[in-house]
Design an enzyme around this catalytic site. Structure first.
Site, PDB file in Angstrom:
ATOM      1  N   ASP A 177       0.735  -1.397  -0.005  1.00 41.71           N
ATOM      2  CA  ASP A 177      -0.015  -0.072   0.092  1.00 41.71           C
ATOM      3  C   ASP A 177       1.037   1.260   0.111  1.00 41.71           C
ATOM      4  OD1 ASP A 177      -2.221   1.709  -0.006  1.00 41.71           O
ATOM      5  OD2 ASP A 177      -3.009   0.726   1.602  1.00 41.71           O
ATOM      6  N   TRP A 178       0.281   2.585  -0.016  1.00 37.45           N
ATOM      7  CA  TRP A 178       0.863   3.694  -0.351  1.00 37.45           C
ATOM      8  C   TRP A 178       2.144   3.804   0.782  1.00 37.45           C
ATOM      9  CZ3 TRP A 178      -0.197   7.561  -3.610  1.00 37.45           C
ATOM     10  CH2 TRP A 178       0.363   9.023  -3.286  1.00 37.45           C
TER      11      TRP A 178
END
Ligand code: BGC
Length: 735
Positions: free
Chosen positions: A289-290
């Site tokens: 994820d980010w």
């Protein structure tokens, strides 16, 4: 440009593997690491990140740095403003052309984006209802169609990777992203998730990304990305099956959980990633994820620096990193391989997985230029989903449907707002910017006027967090009925953290003031999570849970309020009565214990699966063809449902299973099936369903799926509390 014959995932696999192996053998270390790197689009454009100067004009110097020098193989997201389909085409074509001309191997870039409720980051695409609303439809066909529509929108933009569907469970009502989930029931999440998967990938050219593996949605504190604690049996029995089902349906990528489960951050959860890749045979790739490598250092504190975090995540099985804006990951991983801390075999495995997905979706065949569908709008489908998702929770004293000649005053912060219907992830990330709204579409207030004309007036009344200066008697005194649209302003991720499920103080005061007027009142809830409404339930006659119904929500809700259409949505989660008693569905026996040593300790305001309509349905008693079930056989059950009311309607017939005694405390009911049927007034339909031994499986203390012989119950009905039941025994060794 590469030219290949076969691109279907199940055809020509060896041809594919030969092609990929050859390509990997030609790649340098930097090129391989580049394929494992995903950057945000704003890393390539002129201007700053997340500012008004973010122009989305590609910067050739930045493209040369990241695409040529670092060989970045995947780009995701947008800038601040949402481009039109045409602007997207130009951007994505320019990136692909740049790569063809300016990289040694010309490997096409995988363009990714969040398109969780329609292509909501495209200015001219329809914004659909959020997933929780889709879950409330109990209509997987609509979800499949929505995924198809979204896919064609994205392909027209040159985007071939969608960070959806969200397969997290709606188990924590405080969590600010619960509207992105389909349901609290694993079976429903798996059903909707596979419907989305098959709809999205049906015509090829699209990879979807299941997220977030696993348990992200269940933070103990309710705060986004904060620690989750999940019993091993729940992980196995409830959180993982939707992922497994969507992979079986063809999903090719998975995004990791940014938080931690039982102390282990999702990005270094070796055992879980090994289970997915090795035990389940998942051949696609796993993306972070980010900025989650940074979080391993700065938030979770499991790594001493970025390089150490990179090593741990890659060795745990993460194949691609959403960096998002610079070369830190590339530099760290290249050095780790040179130092021997990450073996080349792991890199080759990751790159093979990534190239396999690129191959499967046809990128090497030039599908990037496929301007598949120029019909950007899918309004009637979005309308139908909004219509079928709204849940009628209370309707007394004839408050609904509204009559055309009644004087209606509609008020509240969500009454006249497109943003309140769209929720977050709509044109912009937070969804609060009004600049990009399509003002030709109706808010609820505008749509009500369509039926009531001059009989309908709109009084703004209150903001979400503050009051307007109004005289309640003067504003509302002449109304026959009042419709109040309350809930919460769009927000997501950390920005959506709250300390209490109560409505804002301003809205509480507003509702107190309105209900004290003694005028028949209904509330419409536009919100991502079940905010507490208990104090007003007795004094209001109508309650509609509208979730975030998207751009067509105004028309759909007005049609429902005026009885031009019937309600058919059912709750995809439990609506809590108290702010401190948040246990939802499913629940165990000990959740029911109460302070008086009774079993009344599970008091939801509205149970899972609940929802009324303008008509009534009766359920005959359940019929099953046996009271014993043996291995290799199935129980055939049925129930006859009759529309006994005045209006045509759609009813969601739900069936649940209960294991009476098990070696791990069983859930009281588990949703195991549902069917939405259409019934004209006076008509009946018999719904059939089969219970195979497979359905009786549970996860035991050794984390093994087993069937424990003994008594079970099947219950069928309109919600999880009103069930007609049949008891049967599962016998493993019939004499
Ligand atoms: C979210 C993901 C999303 C990603 C890219 C993250 O912050 O947790 O769900 O896909 O950003 O936008």
């Amino acid at each position: 440009m590469y030219t290949l014959v076969s691109t279907h995932p199940l055809c020509g696999q060896s041809e594919r593997e030969v092609f990929i192996a050859k390509l990997v053998s030609q790649m340098t270390l930097e090129e391989k690491v580049g394929q494992m790197t995903n950057l945000g689009l704003t890393a390539l454009v002129e201007g700053g990140f997340w500012t008004d100067t973010d122009s989305l004009v590609l910067d050739h110097g930045l493209m040369a740095t990241y695409l040529s020098r670092y060989g970045v193989g995947s780009i995701q997201g947008k800038g601040v403003y949402p481009p039109t389909t045409g602007e997207w085409q130009q951007l994505t074509s320019a990136i692909q052309e740049f790569v063809q001309k300016n990289t040694r191997l010309g490997i096409p870039v995988l363009m990714g984006i969040d398109a969780i409720h329609g292509a909501h980051y495209t200015a001219d695409a329809t914004i659909f209802p959020h997933a929780l609303a889709c879950g409330a439809t109990y209509n997987p066909t609509l979800v499949k169609k929505m995924a198809q529509a979204t896919t064609s929108n994205l392909k027209a933009c040159g985007i071939h990777w969608n960070f959806a569907p969200v397969l997290d469970l709606a188990w924590q009502p405080l969590w600010g992203r619960i509207e992105e989930t389909y349901s609290a029931a694993p079976f429903a999440v798996a059903t909707m998730g596979t419907a989305f998967t098959s709809g999205a990938i049906n015509h090829g050219g699209m990879a979807i990304c299941l997220k977030h593996l696993a348990g992200y949605s269940f933070p103990y504190s309710g705060k986004d990305r904060s620690p989750t604690y999940i019993a091993p049996v729940d992980l196995e029995e409830s959180f993982l099956p939707p992922f497994k089902a969507a992979i079986a349906a063809g999903a090719q990528t998975i995004m990791l959980n940014s938080g931690s489960v039982n102390g282990i951050p999702g990005h270094i959860d070796k055992a879980l990633i090994r289970q997915v890749k090795e035990e389940w045979g998942f051949e696609g790739f796993i993306v972070s994820d980010w900025d989650d490598i940074t979080k391993l250092v700065e938030v979770h504190r499991v790594a001493k620096d970025y390089k150490d975090a990179t090593r741990q995540a890659v060795m745990a099985g993460m194949d691609m990193c959403m960096v998002p804006y610079d070369s830190t990951f590339s530099v760290a991983l290249t050095a780790l391989v040179r130092e021997g801390a990450v073996p080349m075999a792991r890199i080759d495995d990751a790159v093979t997985r990534i190239l396999r997905v690129k191959y499967n979706i046809g990128l090497f065949n030039g599908t990037v230029k496929d301007k598949a569908d120029m019909a950007h709008r899918h309004d009637s489908l979005a309308y139908q989903i909004a219509l079928e998702s709204a849940v009628l929770l209370k309707n007394e004293n004839g408050i609904l449907p509204l009559q055309p000649r009644e004087n209606i005053v509609i008020t509240g912060p969500g009454a006249h707002s497109i943003n309140a219907m769209n929720g977050p992830w709509s044109r912009t990330w937070k969804g609060t910017e009004t600049t990009y709204n399509d003002t030709s579409l109706s808010t609820i207030a505008e749509a009500l006027k369509h039926y009531g004309g001059a009989h309908v007036s709109f009084v703004p009344g209150a903001y979400y967090d503050s009051l307007r200066n109004i005289d309640f008697q003067r504003s509302f005194g002449s109304a026959d009925k009042i419709i109040v649209v309350v809930g919460e302003a769009p927000s997501t991720e950390k920005n959506s953290d709250i300390h209490s499920l109560h409505l804002s103080r301003a809205q509480q005061y507003f509702l107190d003031s309105i209900t004290s007027l003694g005028i028949p009142t209904a509330i419409v809830l536009l919100q991502g999570r079940p905010r507490i409404i208990t104090p007003w339930v007795a004094s209001i006659d109508g309650i509609v849970h509208g979730f975030y119904p998207g751009e067509m929500g105004g028309r759909a809700i007005a049609d429902l309020l005026y009885g031009q259409a019937n309600f058919s949505g059912k709750l995809p989660y439990t609506y809590p009565r108290h702010d401190g008693t948040l246990k939802g569905f499913p629940y165990r026996g000990s959740d029911m214990l109460d302070a008086s040593f009774g079993m009344d300790g599970y008091p939801p305001l509205f149970p899972f699966g609940y929802g009324l309509s303008y008509t009534t349905y009766t359920y005959d008693s359940i019929q099953c063809n046996n009271r014993q079930l043996y291995p290799g056989q199935s129980l055939l059950c049925s129930v006859k449902v009759t529309n006994t009311g005045p209006m045509p309607g759609k009813e969601v017939v739900q069936w649940y299973l209960q294991d009476e005694v098990a070696s791990v405390a069983p859930y009281i009911w588990r949703l195991e099936g549902f069917e939405k049927i259409t019934l004209p007034p006076g008509d009946s339909e018999t719904v059939y369903f089969t219970i195979s031994p497979e359905k009786l499986k549970m996860v035991n203390q050794d984390k093994v799926w087993v069937i424990e012989p003994g008594y079970f119950k099947v219950g069928v009905g309109p919600d999880s509390k009103s069930l007609r039941t049949h008891r049967f025994i599962y016998v493993e060794n019939p004499e």
